[in-house]
Design a protein around this motif. Structure first.
Motif, PDB file in Angstrom:
ATOM      1  N   ASP A  94      41.164  42.944  54.973  1.00  0.00           N
ATOM      2  CA  ASP A  94      40.841  42.931  53.541  1.00  0.00           C
ATOM      3  C   ASP A  94      40.888  41.525  52.963  1.00  0.00           C
ATOM      4  N   THR A  95      39.954  41.233  52.074  1.00  0.00           N
ATOM      5  CA  THR A  95      40.055  40.004  51.279  1.00  0.00           C
ATOM      6  C   THR A  95      40.977  40.305  50.102  1.00  0.00           C
ATOM      7  N   ILE A  96      41.917  39.426  49.876  1.00  0.00           N
ATOM      8  CA  ILE A  96      42.808  39.587  48.726  1.00  0.00           C
ATOM      9  C   ILE A  96      42.466  38.483  47.740  1.00  0.00           C
ATOM     10  N   VAL A  97      42.131  38.895  46.516  1.00  0.00           N
ATOM     11  CA  VAL A  97      41.766  37.897  45.504  1.00  0.00           C
ATOM     12  C   VAL A  97      43.016  37.545  44.712  1.00  0.00           C
ATOM     13  N   ASP A  98      43.266  36.257  44.649  1.00  0.00           N
ATOM     14  CA  ASP A  98      44.490  35.763  44.013  1.00  0.00           C
ATOM     15  C   ASP A  98      44.141  35.188  42.643  1.00  0.00           C
ATOM     16  N   ILE A  99      44.663  35.845  41.596  1.00  0.00           N
ATOM     17  CA  ILE A  99      44.408  35.367  40.233  1.00  0.00           C
ATOM     18  C   ILE A  99      45.731  34.835  39.690  1.00  0.00           C
ATOM     19  N   ASN A 100      45.929  33.546  39.776  1.00  0.00           N
ATOM     20  CA  ASN A 100      47.195  32.917  39.368  1.00  0.00           C
ATOM     21  C   ASN A 100      48.411  33.680  39.902  1.00  0.00           C
TER      22      ASN A 100
END
Ligand code: PEP
Ligand code: MN
Length: 357
Positions: A103-109
């Motif tokens: 899975d790609t994990i999107v990191d938002i701050n």
């Protein structure tokens, strides 16, 4: 004919079948080799080449089959080979699970979308002013939520409707987000505004109406900011996946896919929430998938049940709209929750999330 002769003939047929099979597979291997050598963008179907191949076959054909039968059989072989090349092409998509199993994990701050911890992205439909955004942000903060959405550039159906505050709206979002400790998710409509928006937003939203704005997709693909890509109003899942491919092909893999309902003949809801798109997208791609319950249903009474469905089916986040006074909202007035409704919504969903564990 003796039984012995018959068995012999049948054995011969079986032998020939195996020879045909071996030749078909050998042919397929060569077709695949040609497929990988061809440059991207070259049309895989080449009618002139196919015509030459058919002519060669028919010139050498002497029966007992009809020429049309032979042509039909070879057309099927050509078609199967073309499909084989298309499969290879699909396999090669950078957003596909085949290209990246994990899975790609999107990191938002520091807040992660796609790591199994289901998030909420909430906020007003449109930014109308500082006080309005601040009221929503404070309510969210009390609930422990930090992903604040709000439209500064609004893609409205009518040119006479409120078009949003533009850059001023982004500035307000940033100011509130910095004061309260939030991250900003906001839609950008044109490639021209992308660069300037980078100062204000933490996630660039590409809206449903722009899902196939290829220049915008390419532009957001070149920046180092997560992108929230919404499914087009009438987009198929394949078109949606290809839109994401436009972004990732430029180098940006921080992409969140958002199912937001599609246009069907059904009028009971604003759009039809395609809930099965969530597991399909999660199976076909490695990207996080979220559900916007506001724009898919357009009905406040359906926000909670559809959000539960989204969480139960494995969505990585739920998006919904909140306004301190929806009755006077400049857009989507009927479908935004007020703050008490928002609190009830989040409280119920937090309980529901516990039950899912
Ligand atoms: C929005 O989220 O503000 C919006 C306009 O949604 P959509 O692009 O899905 O219609
Ligand atoms: Mn809206």
């Amino acid at each position: 004919m003796s039984t012995h002769d018959l068995t012999e003939l049948r054995n011969k047929i079986d032998d020939i079948n195996l020879q045909i099979l071996a030749l078909l597979n050998e042919r397929a291997g060569i077709v695949q080799e040609i497929g990988t050598k061809k440059q991207q963008g070259v049309n895989r179907f080449d009618p002139i080449r196919e015509r030459q191949s058919l002519d060669l076959i028919l010139k050498n054909h002497a029966g007992p089959f009809e020429a049309s039968t032979i042509q039909h059989i070879f057309k099927e072989i050509f078609k199967a080979s073309l499909e084989l090349q298309e499969d290879n092409h699909r396999k090669a998509l950078l957003v596909s699970r085949k290209a990246q199993p994990e899975d790609t994990i999107v990191d938002i701050n520091g807040v992660k979308v796609g790591n199994g911890n289901q998030q909420f992205i909430m906020g007003p439909c449109a930014v109308e002013g500082y006080e309005q955004v601040k009221a929503v942000a404070l309510a969210m903060k009390k609930q422990g939520l930090t992903l604040l959405r709000g439209g500064a550039f609004k893609p409205r159906t009518s040119p006479y409707d409120f078009q949003g505050l533009g850059i001023e709206g982004l500035r307000i979002l940033r100011e509130v987000a910095d004061e309260v400790g939030m991250s900003v998710v906001s839609e950008i409509l044109t490639p021209h505004d992308v660069e300037e928006s980078l100062r204000y937003v933490d996630v660039i939203q590409v809206g449903a109406r722009n899902m196939q704005n290829f220049e915008l997709l390419k532009t957001v693909g070149k920046v180092k900011k997560p992108v929230l890509l919404k499914r087009g109003l009438s987009a198929t899942i394949e078109e949606f996946i290809n839109a994401a491919e436009y972004i990732i092909s430029q180098g940006n893999d921080q992409i969140i896919l958002c199912e937001r309902g599609i246009r069907t003949y059904e009028k009971a809801t604003r759009n039809t929430l395609d809930i099965s798109a969530v597991p399909i997208l999660k199976k076909e791609t490695h990207l996080p998938v979220i559900v916007d319950v506001t724009h898919s249903t357009g009905r406040k009474d359906l926000l909670f049940p559809t959000a539960k469905a989204a969480l139960a089916i494995g969505a990585d986040a739920v998006m919904a709209e909140v306004h301190p006074d929806p009755a006077v909202a400049l857009s989507d007035s009927a479908q935004q929750m007020d703050i008490p409704e928002f609190n009830a919504f989040i409280n119920e969903l937090k309980l529901f999330k516990e039950k899912l564990k």
